[in-house]
Write an enzyme that holds these catalytic residues in place. Structure first.
Site, mmCIF file in Angstrom:
data_model
loop_
_atom_site.group_PDB
_atom_site.id
_atom_site.type_symbol
_atom_site.label_atom_id
_atom_site.label_comp_id
_atom_site.label_asym_id
_atom_site.label_seq_id
_atom_site.Cartn_x
_atom_site.Cartn_y
_atom_site.Cartn_z
ATOM 1 N N LYS A 54 0.848 -1.203 0.000
ATOM 2 C CA LYS A 54 0.000 0.000 0.000
ATOM 3 C C LYS A 54 0.881 1.249 0.000
ATOM 4 C CE LYS A 54 -3.820 -2.427 2.195
ATOM 5 N NZ LYS A 54 -4.563 -2.781 3.406
ATOM 6 N N GLN A 98 -4.159 -1.175 9.647
ATOM 7 C CA GLN A 98 -4.303 -2.534 9.127
ATOM 8 C C GLN A 98 -4.893 -3.479 10.177
ATOM 9 O OE1 GLN A 98 -3.722 -3.281 5.958
ATOM 10 N NE2 GLN A 98 -3.867 -5.497 6.040
ATOM 11 N N ASP A 121 -10.544 3.375 4.149
ATOM 12 C CA ASP A 121 -11.028 1.993 4.180
ATOM 13 C C ASP A 121 -12.554 1.944 4.065
ATOM 14 O OD1 ASP A 121 -9.187 -0.125 4.381
ATOM 15 O OD2 ASP A 121 -8.710 0.369 6.465
#
Ligand code: GUN
Length: 284
Positions: A54, A98, A121
């Protein structure tokens, strides 16, 4: 094999290139560099690969990129303090923490601490609610990737029956809501659904997001369906397999996403798109 393949690697590369160009324009015309902060607590090897990818992708596209790797024993309060700092930082437009997180971390509190406008997200309840209400929102990346795949078939989704197998907050529910917004007729199935095959066989579009290797067999698929496989399961031989029994289903479908190389590579591209969207929105 009958079905055409929806190549996630190639489509993801196209989207990343579109984002890279837009980032260049945003910098040149508005003096704004989109910023993404990725946070990992702990040493999980798979998570480390994901967060590195990412961060690397965001650098390649010209973003300001921050990778915060925190010790597995990091106290909850210290993580919250970092999120607070990133939330106040005008150079950061997207914050991603995460999952999974170690036991001392309250994931629900972490989710609420990320401001909805930086929640790339799309996990914050405000964003989930906005999506459910049909308002503009940051939407989870994997469902967005599924929709992008459907778009690439060139089919008009209006009035198609889309059957989603799986009802998770991360994939099943948001993908169903997105399909509704495209005017599909949507049915959501799950582990308690009776006579699953009789419902999946009605799907002009079939989205499998259950996490069970090859559970969608050819007899469960309508001839000519578009089959989107969100499953990433590791088989006994260590190879990745989807939720769909690929070869026989590909004989029957019109379009199908492979695993690996289908929905998986789309997720990171959509994260980049979400970060760009958040940066643009910060301009007002
Ligand atoms: N862990 C696995 N997938 C994801 C994701 O898309 N976002 C976050 N924050 N954690 C994950």
């Amino acid at each position: 094999m009958g079905a055409q393949i929806l190549d996630g690697k190639a489509i993801s590369a196209e989207i990343r290139e579109e984002v890279r160009k837009e980032v260049g324009k945003l910098k040149a015309e508005k003096g704004l560099t989109p910023g993404l902060a990725v946070v990992l607590v702990g040493e999980d090897p798979a998570s480390k690969i994901y967060v590195n990818n990412k961060a690397k992708t965001s650098r390649e596209l010209g973003f300001h990129s921050e990778l915060h790797l925190l010790d597995a024993a990091t106290p909850h309060a210290a993580l919250m303090e970092l999120i607070g700092r990133l939330a106040r930082d005008p150079g950061i437009h997207g914050i991603l923490v995460q999952s999974p997180m170690p036991g001392q971390i309250d994931e629900g509190a972490v989710l609420l601490a990320v401001p909805p406008e930086k929640d790339v997200d799309g996990f914050h309840p405000i964003n989930a609610g906005r999506l459910a209400n049909g308002q503009s929102a940051l939407v989870p990346c994997t469902p967005l990737g599924c929709l992008e795949m459907l778009k690439r078939t060139g089919l008009d989704p209006k009035g198609l029956h889309a059957v989603v197998v799986g009802r998770s907050h991360l994939v099943g529910k948001p993908v169903a809501q997105l399909l509704l917004s495209l005017h599909c007729t949507v049915t959501i199935c799950h582990s308690r659904t009776k006579d699953l095959g009789s419902i999946t066989r009605q799907g002009d579009v079939l989205v499998a997001a259950v996490g069970k290797p090859r559970m969608i067999t050819a007899d469960m698929v309508k001839p000519g369906a578009v089959v989107i496989d969100v499953g990433i399961n590791r088989g006994a031989d260590g190879k990745l397999v989807g939720d769909v029994d690929f070869a026989p289903v590909a004989e029957k479908a019109s379009w199908i996403t492979p695993v690996p190389g289908g929905v998986g590579p789309m997720t990171i591209a959509m994260l980049m798109k979400n970060t760009l969207q958040a940066a643009k929105a910060s301009l007002g």
